[in-house]
Design a protein around this motif. Sequence first.
Motif, PDB file in Angstrom:
ATOM      1  N   ALA A 118       0.825  -1.208   0.000  1.00  0.00           N
ATOM      2  CA  ALA A 118       0.000   0.000   0.000  1.00  0.00           C
ATOM      3  C   ALA A 118       0.860   1.259   0.000  1.00  0.00           C
ATOM      4  O   ALA A 118       0.555   2.236  -0.692  1.00  0.00           O
ATOM      5  CB  ALA A 118      -0.927   0.001   1.214  1.00  0.00           C
ATOM      6  N   VAL A 119       1.937   1.257   0.773  1.00  0.00           N
ATOM      7  CA  VAL A 119       2.825   2.422   0.821  1.00  0.00           C
ATOM      8  C   VAL A 119       3.495   2.638  -0.533  1.00  0.00           C
ATOM      9  O   VAL A 119       3.551   3.759  -1.055  1.00  0.00           O
ATOM     10  CB  VAL A 119       3.884   2.248   1.930  1.00  0.00           C
ATOM     11  N   LEU A 120       4.000   1.559  -1.122  1.00  0.00           N
ATOM     12  CA  LEU A 120       4.681   1.686  -2.411  1.00  0.00           C
ATOM     13  C   LEU A 120       3.704   2.096  -3.508  1.00  0.00           C
ATOM     14  O   LEU A 120       4.026   2.908  -4.384  1.00  0.00           O
ATOM     15  CB  LEU A 120       5.363   0.367  -2.770  1.00  0.00           C
ATOM     16  N   ALA A 121       2.489   1.562  -3.458  1.00  0.00           N
ATOM     17  CA  ALA A 121       1.486   1.913  -4.461  1.00  0.00           C
ATOM     18  C   ALA A 121       1.074   3.374  -4.336  1.00  0.00           C
ATOM     19  O   ALA A 121       0.860   4.065  -5.344  1.00  0.00           O
ATOM     20  CB  ALA A 121       0.264   1.013  -4.316  1.00  0.00           C
ATOM     21  N   ALA A 122       0.979   3.884  -3.104  1.00  0.00           N
ATOM     22  CA  ALA A 122       0.652   5.301  -2.907  1.00  0.00           C
ATOM     23  C   ALA A 122       1.730   6.184  -3.507  1.00  0.00           C
ATOM     24  O   ALA A 122       1.445   7.226  -4.115  1.00  0.00           O
ATOM     25  CB  ALA A 122       0.473   5.593  -1.422  1.00  0.00           C
ATOM     26  N   GLY A 123       2.990   5.768  -3.347  1.00  0.00           N
ATOM     27  CA  GLY A 123       4.075   6.515  -3.978  1.00  0.00           C
ATOM     28  C   GLY A 123       3.983   6.486  -5.486  1.00  0.00           C
ATOM     29  O   GLY A 123       4.165   7.515  -6.155  1.00  0.00           O
ATOM     30  N   ASP A 124       3.676   5.312  -6.037  1.00  0.00           N
ATOM     31  CA  ASP A 124       3.552   5.195  -7.494  1.00  0.00           C
ATOM     32  C   ASP A 124       2.471   6.133  -8.033  1.00  0.00           C
ATOM     33  O   ASP A 124       2.653   6.767  -9.080  1.00  0.00           O
ATOM     34  CB  ASP A 124       3.218   3.748  -7.880  1.00  0.00           C
ATOM     35  N   ARG A 125       1.346   6.222  -7.316  1.00  0.00           N
ATOM     36  CA  ARG A 125       0.249   7.085  -7.782  1.00  0.00           C
ATOM     37  C   ARG A 125       0.646   8.557  -7.795  1.00  0.00           C
ATOM     38  O   ARG A 125       0.108   9.342  -8.584  1.00  0.00           O
ATOM     39  CB  ARG A 125      -0.988   6.884  -6.902  1.00  0.00           C
ATOM     40  N   ARG A 126       1.582   8.938  -6.936  1.00  0.00           N
ATOM     41  CA  ARG A 126       2.019  10.338  -6.876  1.00  0.00           C
ATOM     42  C   ARG A 126       3.319  10.558  -7.646  1.00  0.00           C
ATOM     43  O   ARG A 126       3.913  11.641  -7.555  1.00  0.00           O
ATOM     44  CB  ARG A 126       2.214  10.746  -5.415  1.00  0.00           C
ATOM     45  N   GLY A 127       3.764   9.550  -8.366  1.00  0.00           N
ATOM     46  CA  GLY A 127       4.997   9.689  -9.136  1.00  0.00           C
ATOM     47  C   GLY A 127       6.257   9.659  -8.302  1.00  0.00           C
ATOM     48  O   GLY A 127       7.298  10.189  -8.715  1.00  0.00           O
ATOM     49  N   VAL A 128       6.206   9.016  -7.138  1.00  0.00           N
ATOM     50  CA  VAL A 128       7.364   8.928  -6.236  1.00  0.00           C
ATOM     51  C   VAL A 128       7.787   7.466  -6.146  1.00  0.00           C
ATOM     52  O   VAL A 128       7.062   6.627  -5.600  1.00  0.00           O
ATOM     53  CB  VAL A 128       7.028   9.474  -4.831  1.00  0.00           C
ATOM     54  N   ASP A 129       8.962   7.155  -6.661  1.00  0.00           N
ATOM     55  CA  ASP A 129       9.479   5.793  -6.622  1.00  0.00           C
ATOM     56  C   ASP A 129      10.296   5.617  -5.345  1.00  0.00           C
ATOM     57  O   ASP A 129      11.487   5.935  -5.301  1.00  0.00           O
ATOM     58  CB  ASP A 129      10.347   5.520  -7.852  1.00  0.00           C
ATOM     59  N   LEU A 130       9.664   5.126  -4.291  1.00  0.00           N
ATOM     60  CA  LEU A 130      10.354   4.973  -3.017  1.00  0.00           C
ATOM     61  C   LEU A 130      11.432   3.898  -3.082  1.00  0.00           C
ATOM     62  O   LEU A 130      12.456   3.993  -2.395  1.00  0.00           O
ATOM     63  CB  LEU A 130       9.342   4.632  -1.921  1.00  0.00           C
ATOM     64  N   THR A 131      11.236   2.877  -3.908  1.00  0.00           N
ATOM     65  CA  THR A 131      12.217   1.792  -3.982  1.00  0.00           C
ATOM     66  C   THR A 131      13.534   2.267  -4.587  1.00  0.00           C
ATOM     67  O   THR A 131      14.582   1.686  -4.319  1.00  0.00           O
ATOM     68  CB  THR A 131      11.669   0.611  -4.795  1.00  0.00           C
ATOM     69  N   GLY A 132      13.478   3.319  -5.392  1.00  0.00           N
ATOM     70  CA  GLY A 132      14.703   3.829  -6.006  1.00  0.00           C
ATOM     71  C   GLY A 132      15.575   4.625  -5.059  1.00  0.00           C
ATOM     72  O   GLY A 132      16.695   5.018  -5.417  1.00  0.00           O
ATOM     73  N   LEU A 133      15.089   4.871  -3.833  1.00  0.00           N
ATOM     74  CA  LEU A 133      15.830   5.678  -2.859  1.00  0.00           C
ATOM     75  C   LEU A 133      16.555   4.829  -1.825  1.00  0.00           C
ATOM     76  O   LEU A 133      17.200   5.369  -0.930  1.00  0.00           O
ATOM     77  CB  LEU A 133      14.856   6.626  -2.129  1.00  0.00           C
ATOM     78  N   VAL A 134      16.437   3.501  -1.938  1.00  0.00           N
ATOM     79  CA  VAL A 134      16.970   2.615  -0.902  1.00  0.00           C
ATOM     80  C   VAL A 134      17.798   1.515  -1.544  1.00  0.00           C
ATOM     81  O   VAL A 134      17.688   1.239  -2.742  1.00  0.00           O
ATOM     82  CB  VAL A 134      15.823   1.994  -0.075  1.00  0.00           C
ATOM     83  N   GLY A 135      18.635   0.865  -0.708  1.00  0.00           N
ATOM     84  CA  GLY A 135      19.440  -0.231  -1.218  1.00  0.00           C
ATOM     85  C   GLY A 135      18.588  -1.398  -1.675  1.00  0.00           C
ATOM     86  O   GLY A 135      18.787  -1.943  -2.762  1.00  0.00           O
ATOM     87  N   CYS A 136      17.630  -1.806  -0.846  1.00  0.00           N
ATOM     88  CA  CYS A 136      16.681  -2.841  -1.233  1.00  0.00           C
ATOM     89  C   CYS A 136      15.371  -2.577  -0.511  1.00  0.00           C
ATOM     90  O   CYS A 136      15.345  -2.001   0.578  1.00  0.00           O
ATOM     91  CB  CYS A 136      17.201  -4.248  -0.919  1.00  0.00           C
TER      92      CYS A 136
END
Length: 528
Positions: A118-136
């Motif tokens: 849900a957190v990652l999907a919320a970022g996707d909807r706002r154009g924010v790729d949270l996974t790209g900001l972390v090692g894994c």
Amino acid sequence: MKVPPLATLFDDLVARGTRTVVHLDRPFDLAPLHGTRHDLPALAALVRRTAGALHTAGVAEGDVVAVVKANHWDYVLLAAAIARLGAVPALLSDHLPPESLEVLLTRLAPAALVTTRAVLAAGDRRGVDLTGLVGCAIGIDGEHAGAVALAALRGDPPPLPVPRDPDAPLVVNHTSGTTGVPKLVVHTTRTLLAGIADAEATRLPVVTARPADVVCSAIAYAHGRAVPWTAAVLTRGPRELVVIADPDSAEPALRAHPPTTLEALPATYVRWHHLTGPGGPFAGVRLFVNTFDAVHPPTVRAFLAASARRYPVWLQVWGQTETGPITFRLLTRRAVARPARRHPTTRDLGRPAPGRTRLRVVDPRTLSDLPPGTPGLLLVRTPGTCVGYLGEQDRWHAKWTGGWWNTGDLGVRTPLGTVRLLDREVDLIPGLSSVELEDVLEDRIPRARECVVLGTPGSPPTPVVVTDDGTLDPRAWVRAQHDLPALADPVVLTWDQVPRTGTGKVRRHELRRALHHGDATFGTGQWT
């Protein structure tokens, strides 16, 4: 009594013979199939398994691991698992918008992010790729694009706990964020456990958990209160611990396990007002506790009246994420009896904790001490003060003056030595106290669930009255404000129309912008 280290908290409690049984209002996100009843050996095993999974993912000593998920006590279990590896947990609320998470993750540069779809999907909807900001990225509830499922990493035995220096970063929590992007508060073992939790675990009359207690907590577990509270209360070993993650669906758990002590967010107490009638779940409560935010007299009055105990008490605590508790005051039914005139009942915050906390009231411009009765900025010195703001250390230094922490709150020391809160400096209204006005309005408008008074240069203070249906009888308003300073016409909203943080605090700046199309205030905001 000293609390155990975070890395081995649950193992050490088991070794001590602590037999507390934990009841949840819903299963952990970390272990959704394990039900709602847990003993400490089961919790210790869950922490070890989680540490093994994170080790398999590559988390190592010194890494930062961010956690963003739905509110639940498993934030603390994850923090313990991360600390076991010698890494530093950074606990972030999923109530933060993706844009704020993007800023905070950039500052943290975490080796791993433990989160949900849900957190990652919320970022996707706002154009924010949270996974790209972390090692894994690791999904507690399964895979997501760019995230591996936590379950796929389990199976390897956990490594031995990695010892940490007491002054090394232990946990990162964020502030409430009422004025913008939250700050990242860095605590160590010395500040968070030795400075805060050890003091709370000290046996004291009335306020300390007892072996026969059923201790209930309904707080925001991503925030700075959760880890020291957990360590302190379990060190005292109450009979049962009841954890509420979702206040709106908590009634079955409260009735199944009626608490004898209860700590909840002020906003949660407001939402539970309908449960304070005769035969409600709070009849056995001897001690109510509030932290996180101001609480108003009608709320305290209702819950003390709901207890069937002869002398229930309310522990009002003022503190900050950066400092832990600063002052304490015990309120009784008599103390909050409906006043015959205006007086700031719950604005009197009591005294600093004796032997561990000192407080000064100073001039905001010169930082020189002011005499009792003169309003000023509140500075404190306490062993629980954090060691920095991650990524904003200059901002931390601006609030740290010769060993004194600038709280950014305005108050006055009374002739009796107690502290009376006036306002946050950024929210001040010259010549008035918005929190006192809010006390009075809530007392005088029975239908009000909450009142907020906003000061804006060039206009009278704006009262915002929150009711269940968004309406207010004009005659009730006339009666409520007849002897108060000049106020603008009230804005009446429902609870969900008011912007809030993850702890239920009103985002005053956001509300002010919505109502006045700007965010100008009388305060400087220098110490927010």
